[in-house]
Design an enzyme around this catalytic site. Structure first.
Site, PDB file in Angstrom:
ATOM      1  N   ASP A   1       0.871  -1.160   0.000  1.00 35.87           N
ATOM      2  CA  ASP A   1       0.000   0.000   0.000  1.00 35.87           C
ATOM      3  C   ASP A   1       0.910   1.213   0.000  1.00 35.87           C
ATOM      4  O   ASP A   1       1.901   1.245   0.728  1.00 35.87           O
ATOM      5  CB  ASP A   1      -0.826  -0.020   1.292  1.00 35.87           C
TER       6      ASP A   1
ATOM      7  N   ASP B   1      -3.139   4.718  -2.241  1.00 33.05           N
ATOM      8  CA  ASP B   1      -4.231   5.218  -1.410  1.00 33.05           C
ATOM      9  C   ASP B   1      -4.805   6.521  -1.988  1.00 33.05           C
ATOM     10  O   ASP B   1      -4.055   7.395  -2.423  1.00 33.05           O
ATOM     11  CB  ASP B   1      -3.645   5.480  -0.006  1.00 33.05           C
TER      12      ASP B   1
ATOM     13  N   GLU C   1      -6.613   3.450  -5.695  1.00 30.57           N
ATOM     14  CA  GLU C   1      -7.874   3.466  -4.951  1.00 30.57           C
ATOM     15  C   GLU C   1      -8.647   4.705  -5.396  1.00 30.57           C
ATOM     16  O   GLU C   1      -8.210   5.833  -5.170  1.00 30.57           O
ATOM     17  CB  GLU C   1      -7.633   3.539  -3.437  1.00 30.57           C
TER      18      GLU C   1
ATOM     19  N   HIS D   1     -11.046  -3.071   3.660  1.00 25.86           N
ATOM     20  CA  HIS D   1     -10.998  -2.727   5.085  1.00 25.86           C
ATOM     21  C   HIS D   1     -11.771  -1.463   5.435  1.00 25.86           C
ATOM     22  O   HIS D   1     -11.763  -1.057   6.596  1.00 25.86           O
ATOM     23  CB  HIS D   1      -9.525  -2.583   5.494  1.00 25.86           C
ATOM     24  N   ASP D   2     -12.375  -0.816   4.445  1.00 27.27           N
ATOM     25  CA  ASP D   2     -13.139   0.406   4.714  1.00 27.27           C
ATOM     26  C   ASP D   2     -14.645   0.180   4.629  1.00 27.27           C
ATOM     27  O   ASP D   2     -15.418   1.106   4.878  1.00 27.27           O
ATOM     28  CB  ASP D   2     -12.762   1.497   3.689  1.00 27.27           C
TER      29      ASP D   2
HETATM   30  C1  NOJ Z   1      -8.236   5.052   2.223  1.00 28.37           C
HETATM   31  C2  NOJ Z   1      -7.869   3.904   3.100  1.00 28.37           C
HETATM   32  O1  NOJ Z   1      -8.313   2.716   2.515  1.00 28.37           O
HETATM   33  C3  NOJ Z   1      -8.493   4.170   4.452  1.00 28.37           C
HETATM   34  O2  NOJ Z   1      -8.409   3.064   5.299  1.00 28.37           O
HETATM   35  C4  NOJ Z   1      -7.828   5.378   5.039  1.00 28.37           C
HETATM   36  O3  NOJ Z   1      -8.450   5.717   6.263  1.00 28.37           O
HETATM   37  C5  NOJ Z   1      -7.911   6.563   4.087  1.00 28.37           C
HETATM   38  N1  NOJ Z   1      -7.608   6.207   2.738  1.00 28.37           N
HETATM   39  C6  NOJ Z   1      -6.946   7.636   4.496  1.00 28.37           C
HETATM   40  O4  NOJ Z   1      -5.639   7.223   4.186  1.00 28.37           O
END
Ligand code: NOJ
Length: 528
Positions: A99, A201, A264, A325-326
């Site tokens: 990542d 990210d 992402e 994970h989000d």
């Molecule tokens: C996206 C990530 O997947 C998430 O977990 C994170 O909190 C935010 N970006 C900020 O980096």
């Protein structure tokens, strides 16, 4: 298949390292834990692991607040562990994707510490500073994803700084060539170590409007949604200049062999596809989150697949993501029965699938009591991501085989029956279904690299055909609802069911028409 690259025909598996496997009994997963589970991943049949951030970090956002881009946080291990993991993974033909978090650093990164020392600091321009309004107010109406204004007042130097996420995650100024230089050097550092790619990210956040114009209100905002959604982030995200940075990142990746650049990006399809670049000079895989963001409805999903397939630029390779994970876990979003159908969909659509750890078991969102919440988003705006980040359920034993110590987040309450050990032995388990789907996909060019032709989408039913230059054609039929249905496919002739969500139907011969029970999906090998 030889003409396709590993990240095109392969399957990507996301590891949230705090929660995958703990090797040193501190209740937090680590790199040696991942190392110990490589055999499992090879057995499952995935081709690449993407590991969420493992860099030194104060952990305000669990590693997405990086304080050193070229080292490992001691909680996860050290550089030797990383090298060993890479070596061992490569020996098993597994790729390792890291990542990369370029949009913001931690407020404890030496650059930010230096930048906030004075307005004249040589690192001042690494971040985004703005004067207060006439009455001391914030420079504009931009909101932080994690709640409140995106501007934080810096008392010492009398300016605000911008943070799209936590105030502990100040955004970098990507218009500054030195920032680019340093970040590209960090990418090279890892590529030289032999990592196989990056998941970048929040790629669509990198550049913000130079005039700091206010974001417009969102007319579709519904009370209860994250407060961030009250505005349309028209000026704070997805600015055209970002594509120039993506091109630079891609050019850097091109200096190395067969590495993958994944972005992402949460944007509608028509915007998402611009991140591929105009002539194969953008990201290899701008993450496509439609299976996460769309309602679980055959018509809408089939329409989105069609729109996506129809808008991909020439030579752009598609991809599909079922969880991360989000987001709430897929088994909690669509239910356990549909989680089986979702597995078939993810692994039979055209394009690289990304699978989130534990989804292959049907792990569900866990119950986290208020006093147990770890996630800053959960603490700030009440939308916690912890339920989808609980420890991997390896075994029915103490702490689910994840650690010998109490884990950093509670275990899913179902771990005694939902775990790798049990599901490995059960040929009807979701894990076995995943494994067989991956195996079939690997074996059959039609499924890994073949074309996609939609057949029908009607009610809860969706069907399509996959076909390659070599090997048999496949018909995939999915019932995204609980009621039975049927499909006529006379023009395709006959075939044999090779994978079914209800395994008793496997080996069934089908011709012209087939019946589906509720929550059912079939993969049919068509006769030549
Ligand atoms: C996206 C990530 O997947 C998430 O977990 C994170 O909190 C935010 N970006 C900020 O980096």
């Amino acid at each position: 298949m030889r003409s396709h690259l590993w990240w095109q025909h392969g399957v990507i598996y996301q590891i949230y390292p705090r929660s995958f496997a703990d090797s040193n009994a501190d209740g937090i997963g680590d790199l040696r834990g991942v190392l110990a589970k490589l055999d499992y991943l090879a057995w499952l049949g995935v081709d690449a692991l993407w590991i969420s951030p493992i860099y030194p970090s104060p952990m305000a956002d669990f590693g997405y607040d990086v304080s050193n881009y070229t080292d490992i946080h001691p909680v996860f291990g050290n550089m030797d562990d990383m090298r060993e993991l890479l070596r061992a993974a490569h020996a098993k033909n597994l790729k390792v994707i890291l990542d990369f978090v370029p949009n913001h650093t931690s407020n404890e990164h030496p650059w930010f510490e230096e930048a906030r020392r004075s307005r004249g600091s040589e690192k001042r321009d690494f971040y985004l500073w703005s004067e207060p309004g006439r009455n001391g107010e914030v420079p504009n109406n931009w909101l932080s994803v994690f709640g409140g204004s995106a501007w934080e007042w810096d008392e010492e130097t009398g300016q605000y700084y911008y943070h799209a996420f936590l105030k502990e995650q100040p955004d970098l100024n990507w218009r500054n060539p030195l920032v680019r230089q340093h970040m590209y050097a960090a990418m090279r550092f890892w590529l030289d170590q032999g990592i196989d790619g990056f998941r970048v990210d929040v790629l669509w956040h990198l550049i913000k409007d130079a005039e700091w114009r206010d974001n417009p209100p969102n007319p579709d905002y519904v009370a209860g949604q994250a407060p961030y959604n009250q505005l349309i982030p028209a000026y704070s995200t997805d600015q055209p200049e970002i594509l120039e940075i993506v091109r630079e990142m891609r050019a850097l990746m091109n200096e190395y062999d067969e590495r993958v650049l994944i972005g992402e990006i949460y944007l509608p399809i028509r915007r998402l596809i611009s991140y591929y670049g105009t002539s194969g000079d953008g990201a290899h895989l701008p993450f496509n989150f439609q299976l996460i963001t769309l309602p679980w409805n055959a018509r809408q999903i089939a329409a989105a697949v069609g729109e996506y397939e129809g808008s991909l630029p020439p030579n752009a390779w598609p991809n599909w993501v079922l969880g991360n994970h989000d987001q709430p876990r897929v088994a909690s979003r669509v239910g356990l029965s549909q989680a089986r159908v979702a597995a078939v969909l993810l692994l039979t659509l055209r394009g690289t699938p990304t699978l989130y750890y534990g989804d292959e078991l049907g792990m569900r969102d866990a119950v986290i009591f208020p006093e147990q919440i770890q996630d800053p988003q959960g603490k700030n705006i009440g939308i916690s991501r912890d339920p989808a980040r609980t420890p991997m359920q390896w075994a029915p034993s103490t702490h689910a085989g994840f650690s010998s110590a109490p884990p950093w987040l509670p275990l899913g309450h179902d771990y005694e029956h939902c775990n790798v050990e049990r599901q490995t032995r059960d040929p009807d388990s979701l894990l076995s279904l995943y494994r067989r789907l991956i195996e079939l996909r690997r074996k059959e060019p039609a499924l890994s690299v073949g074309s996609y032709r939609p057949l029908v989408s009607d009610g809860d039913l969706m069907a399509f055909v996959r076909e390659a230059d070599e090997g048999p054609r496949y018909l995939v039929v999915l019932n995204l609802g609980p009621r039975p249905g049927h499909l006529s496919f006379d023009a395709l002739g006959s075939g044999e069911v090779v994978i079914a969500t209800e395994s008793r139907r496997e080996a069934e011969r089908v011709k012209d028409r087939l019946i589906l029970t509720g929550d059912d999906a079939l993969v049919v090998r068509l006769d030549a």
